[in-house]
Enzyme design. Structure first.
Site, PDB file in Angstrom:
ATOM      1  N   LYS A  33      87.828  38.726  57.845  1.00 31.13           N
ATOM      2  CA  LYS A  33      88.219  38.147  56.556  1.00 31.13           C
ATOM      3  C   LYS A  33      88.013  39.133  55.412  1.00 31.13           C
ATOM      4  O   LYS A  33      88.820  39.179  54.482  1.00 31.13           O
ATOM      5  CB  LYS A  33      87.461  36.862  56.291  1.00 31.13           C
ATOM      6  CG  LYS A  33      85.997  37.023  55.931  1.00 31.13           C
ATOM      7  CD  LYS A  33      85.372  35.705  55.549  1.00 31.13           C
ATOM      8  CE  LYS A  33      83.911  35.879  55.188  1.00 31.13           C
ATOM      9  NZ  LYS A  33      83.699  36.715  53.994  1.00 31.13           N
ATOM     10  N   THR A  34      86.927  39.918  55.474  1.00 30.68           N
ATOM     11  CA  THR A  34      86.669  40.885  54.398  1.00 30.68           C
ATOM     12  C   THR A  34      87.772  41.931  54.360  1.00 30.68           C
ATOM     13  O   THR A  34      88.229  42.347  53.283  1.00 30.68           O
ATOM     14  CB  THR A  34      85.301  41.563  54.597  1.00 30.68           C
ATOM     15  OG1 THR A  34      84.293  40.553  54.690  1.00 30.68           O
ATOM     16  CG2 THR A  34      84.970  42.488  53.439  1.00 30.68           C
ATOM     17  N   ASP A 218      85.884  34.332  47.764  1.00 30.11           N
ATOM     18  CA  ASP A 218      85.400  34.524  49.134  1.00 30.11           C
ATOM     19  C   ASP A 218      84.392  33.422  49.471  1.00 30.11           C
ATOM     20  O   ASP A 218      83.754  32.859  48.585  1.00 30.11           O
ATOM     21  CB  ASP A 218      84.737  35.902  49.233  1.00 30.11           C
ATOM     22  CG  ASP A 218      84.511  36.325  50.682  1.00 30.11           C
ATOM     23  OD1 ASP A 218      85.094  35.700  51.583  1.00 30.11           O
ATOM     24  OD2 ASP A 218      83.741  37.284  50.893  1.00 30.11           O
ATOM     25  N   GLU A 219      84.258  33.114  50.767  1.00 31.27           N
ATOM     26  CA  GLU A 219      83.315  32.089  51.247  1.00 31.27           C
ATOM     27  C   GLU A 219      83.521  30.766  50.497  1.00 31.27           C
ATOM     28  O   GLU A 219      82.573  30.127  50.033  1.00 31.27           O
ATOM     29  CB  GLU A 219      81.866  32.566  51.079  1.00 31.27           C
ATOM     30  CG  GLU A 219      81.535  33.870  51.769  1.00 31.27           C
ATOM     31  CD  GLU A 219      81.450  33.763  53.291  1.00 31.27           C
ATOM     32  OE1 GLU A 219      81.756  32.672  53.835  1.00 31.27           O
ATOM     33  OE2 GLU A 219      81.102  34.770  53.932  1.00 31.27           O
ATOM     34  N   GLN A 249      81.810  27.162  59.183  1.00 33.23           N
ATOM     35  CA  GLN A 249      80.595  27.890  58.798  1.00 33.23           C
ATOM     36  C   GLN A 249      80.012  27.362  57.487  1.00 33.23           C
ATOM     37  O   GLN A 249      79.271  28.059  56.802  1.00 33.23           O
ATOM     38  CB  GLN A 249      80.889  29.382  58.690  1.00 33.23           C
ATOM     39  CG  GLN A 249      81.328  30.001  60.016  1.00 33.23           C
ATOM     40  CD  GLN A 249      81.540  31.496  59.914  1.00 33.23           C
ATOM     41  OE1 GLN A 249      80.604  32.263  59.725  1.00 33.23           O
ATOM     42  NE2 GLN A 249      82.785  31.923  60.049  1.00 33.23           N
ATOM     43  N   ARG A 603      77.124  34.972  65.785  1.00 30.46           N
ATOM     44  CA  ARG A 603      76.580  36.247  65.296  1.00 30.46           C
ATOM     45  C   ARG A 603      76.437  37.245  66.444  1.00 30.46           C
ATOM     46  O   ARG A 603      76.291  38.434  66.219  1.00 30.46           O
ATOM     47  CB  ARG A 603      75.183  36.064  64.678  1.00 30.46           C
ATOM     48  CG  ARG A 603      75.033  35.118  63.508  1.00 30.46           C
ATOM     49  CD  ARG A 603      76.007  35.358  62.409  1.00 30.46           C
ATOM     50  NE  ARG A 603      77.172  34.506  62.557  1.00 30.46           N
ATOM     51  CZ  ARG A 603      78.316  34.694  61.926  1.00 30.46           C
ATOM     52  NH1 ARG A 603      78.470  35.715  61.109  1.00 30.46           N
ATOM     53  NH2 ARG A 603      79.327  33.871  62.107  1.00 30.46           N
TER      54      ARG A 603
END
Length: 743
Positions: A33-34, A218-219, A249, A603
């Site tokens: 995503k980044t 973002d997020e 998330q 993770r």
């Protein structure tokens, strides 16, 4: 630009090249995503769709902000060479709080703030609330300052309203008064006041709307209602808004995050394009399969199917251990085995639900001489000597800051005791003035203090004025801090007070000065206010303690955004995950708890170990535990299960006091975890063995026994029912029957 686009997959390209109108990028775990958001910003600038000054991007941590800035700079300035670093400085990339702080600095009068307002971090807030509780004669054992600060944050985030006339409202009112007297705001105020400025001053809103002709968030799943309103207001003019997030998330409901913001994005922007990034670049296919089978049980989500081109990898290991001590030993044994095969300690992480779980694993790691680092431990700026110097810096900006004044009024020792400080605080409250204002008025002080005590206060007042003069003369933060250290004799104070520990504390002061020197090199504004703002905006995830080369220990909440080749998740049992706090009649939001485990699982890059204990020491006593139902929801094809029960007892004998799971079958070396047992549970003498059993009630339907208090027919049985939540029943009257899915 074409060569840059070749680094993206087809879905990422689609997200990057479609620049007009609202867009939601649903970015699954590890899906890049980044990369998508930074390339989209770079694409817009490189193709002259918008100037850097017309783009704003906001996120949640300073770490994420720094990473985004660096990636954009690398693409535009180094790879494409279409933009100079000077031109790129007009691009706004910031945290939400940093963005709102900038709005308020530029419009402080419209916000009703002084020019050099302070930002109180959580420790400042706790200190202030603690002082207020003392003044109001409220017992801190009953009303915790920490709990009050969390409550105030929830109130300001709009999670619930404050009822007038209550003790909490009294504390809150005093808290807000003291903030105002100190010329300070807290993090919640930054958001609220920025929103207020936008609502009341349309010209300010329009200015920032034009600065956000292209607006990125973002997020987005972590936004609260105030942030949601800010996002809507800023984006309503040009509507070129792109939000990136993953509802799977969303794990910060307790901070005010509202999952509805991302789930309902299409309702707010009916013409929004939805692009799903589903290719995972981080984990093996077994880890992706296991975590996907778990999260698919949630109903509050957008359907997506993660996949990966990575190798299949090993199945995840699910281990059932006899007790919590054995669980920590098991984890350390596995770490040693992994390291013997060539894995580095720094590539291993251990996650847990609550901080208290770290104690045993820390003991085992120390015993085995394995280095480790706790993420979210004591931060650099939380150390006493650092907070002392920072308090002096805050006083030179705002001497009316009573929290900072109380911290250092007797550091180094000046013979000014707590009783004197309390008297000054009470007098200031009576006079509706700050403590420093009262301390400057000798005539006023003489009402409560004798001449001898006043003579000790005068030099401190003069010292603060001298420090203020340094700041007002335009000295940088480094110069002012050196003046403070010399004028107070702080280094000598450390050496006299701390003995052998003084060297470490002096090194920390040295490091603080180095940080200031670096700050002055990279910042246009080198003043004290700017430096204080930069450290106030640091979040828990931005500061870490311990050995960089060691095993990483952290809560599951702290793990978000990180990745490790090998991950251990301990304590996956009812009461911990899903979490139930002591004395609770129910549990946290079950779907959020499931998301929390999902975040932990995703993770892991190569190997994943999950463990739980059949008994655990709680409040000094050993309690039997039940395996988390979440483990029963993972597709058994991805699990390689292990239990040590054959090692610790003969399964043909009574095992009262432990949770017994005689349903591990071993077809194809895979053991399936579930709850059924073969005992006759109509017999009360086998009551203790029934924790974890699936049962049926005539009114409430299907459920699972979670805990038992007492013995015989009068024992209290806690059952979590599928449709009715947690209920406490009396064993002799409950009429529970065993629920066997295979019957």
């Amino acid at each position: 630009m074409e060569t840059i686009l070749n680094k993206l997959n087809e879905r990422q390209k689609l997200a990057v090249q479609d620049t007009d109108g609202p867009m939601l990028i649903v970015a699954g775990a590890g899906s890049g995503k980044t990369r998508a958001i930074t390339y989209k910003i770079a694409y817009i600038v490189a193709n002259k769709i918008a100037k850097p000054s017309e783009i704003t991007a906001v996120t949640f941590t300073n770490k994420a902000t720094s990473e985004m800035k660096n990636r954009i700079r690398e693409i535009l300035c180094n790879e494409l060479r279409v933009c100079s670093e000077a031109e790129l400085r007009s691009l706004t990339v910031s945290t939400f709080h940093g963005f709102c702080s900038k709005v308020l600095r530029e419009n402080y009068q419209k916000a009703g703030l002084p020019r050099d307002f302070l930002i109180y971090d959580s420790d400042d807030q706790r200190d202030l609330v603690s002082s207020i509780l003392d003044t109001l004669k409220i017992d801190k054992k009953i009303t915790s300052p920490k709990d009050m600060v969390s409550l105030f944050s929830c109130i300001k985030n709009g999670m619930f309203d404050l009822r007038p006339g209550t003790e909490t409202s009294r504390i809150y009112e005093e808290y807000q008064k003291e903030l105002k007297k100190a010329n300070a705001v807290d993090f919640g105020d930054l958001l609220i006041l920025a929103l207020k400025v936008f609502v009341e001053h349309k010209e300010v809103l329009e200015y920032y709307q034009d600065r956000a002709k292209y607006f990125f968030v973002d997020e987005y799943q972590d936004t609260n209602r105030i942030q949601y309103k800010l996002v809507k207001m800023i984006s309503m003019k040009h509507r070129n808004i792109c939000v990136v997030g993953d509802e799977d998330q969303s794990i910060y409901k307790w901070r005010g995050a509202d999952i509805k913001n991302i789930l309902d994005f299409e309702k707010d922007f009916k013409d929004a394009k939805i692009i799903k990034l589903e290719q995972n670049y981080r984990s093996t296919s077994n880890i992706i399969g296991a975590s996907s089978s778990l999260i698919s049980k949630n109903t509050q989500r957008k359907a997506k199917t993660l996949f990966t081109d990575n190798h299949k990898g090993e199945k995840i290991t699910v281990a059932s251990l006899v007790n919590d001590i054995r669980e920590s030993e098991y984890i350390v044994e596995k770490i040693k085995k992994e390291c013997r095969s060539g894995v580095s300690y720094k590539d291993i992480a251990i996650f847990y639900r609550i901080n208290a779980q770290s104690r045993l694993i820390e003991e085992q790691l120390r015993k085995s001489r394995i280095p480790y680092k706790i993420i979210g431990g004591t931060r650099f700026y939380d150390r006493k000597e650092i907070r002392d110097i920072v308090a002096y810096l805050k006083l030179c900006v705002s001497p009316d800051d009573s929290v900072s004044l109380q911290r250092v009024i007797n550091i180094p020792s000046r013979g000014i005791g707590k009783t004197t400080v309390d008297k000054i605080f009470d007098l200031a409250s009576e006079e509706s003035a700050s403590m420093f204002t009262v301390m400057k008025d000798k005539e006023l002080l003489s009402k409560i203090l004798n001449k001898s005590t006043i003579s000790k206060i005068v030099p401190f007042v003069e010292l603060v004025d001298k420090i203020r003069e340094q700041n007002l003369n335009g000295s940088g933060c480094l110069s002012v801090s050196k003046f403070i250290i010399d004028a107070t004799g702080y280094i000598d104070y450390l050496k006299e007070r701390d003995g052998f520990e003084a060297d470490e504390r002096v090194d920390n002061i040295s490091e603080l000065l180095s940080a200031m020197a670096e700050f002055e090199e990279r910042s246009e504004d080198k003043g004290v206010s700017a430096f204080l703002e930069s450290i106030s905006l640091l979040g828990d995830s931005d500061q870490e303690e311990g050995s960089d080369d060691g095993v990483k220990l952290m809560t599951l909440h702290s793990a978000k955004g990180l990745e490790f080749p090998i991950v251990f998740i301990q304590g996956v049992e009812y009461g911990l995950l899903p979490y139930v706090s002591y004395g609770d009649s129910g549990s946290n939001d079950l779907e959020e708890e499931r998301r929390l485990l999902y975040v932990g699982m995703t993770r892991s890059m190569q190997k994943l170990y999950i463990s739980w204990s059949r008994s655990r020491r709680i409040f000094g006593g050993i309690r039997s535990r039940a395996v988390s139902e979440f483990l029963d929801e993972i597709d058994e094809g991805f699990i390689d299960a292990y239990t040590d029960e054959d090692v610790y007892f003969n399964t043909s004998q009574d095992v009262s006091g432990f949770v017994r799971h005689k349903t591990y079958s071993i077809p194809d070396s895979t053991r399936k975890i579930n709850y059924e047992n073969g005992f006759d549970y109509s017999r009360t003498d086998e009551l203790n063995s029934s924790v974890g059993l699936k049962v049926r009630h005539s009114m409430y339907g299907e459920g699972i026994i979670r805990s038992i208090e007492g013995k015989g027919e009068k024992a209290k049985v806690t059952v979590q029912f599928r449709n009715y939540g947690v209920k406490k029943l009396i064993w002799g009257y409950a009429n529970l029957t065993v629920y066997d899915r295979n019957a």
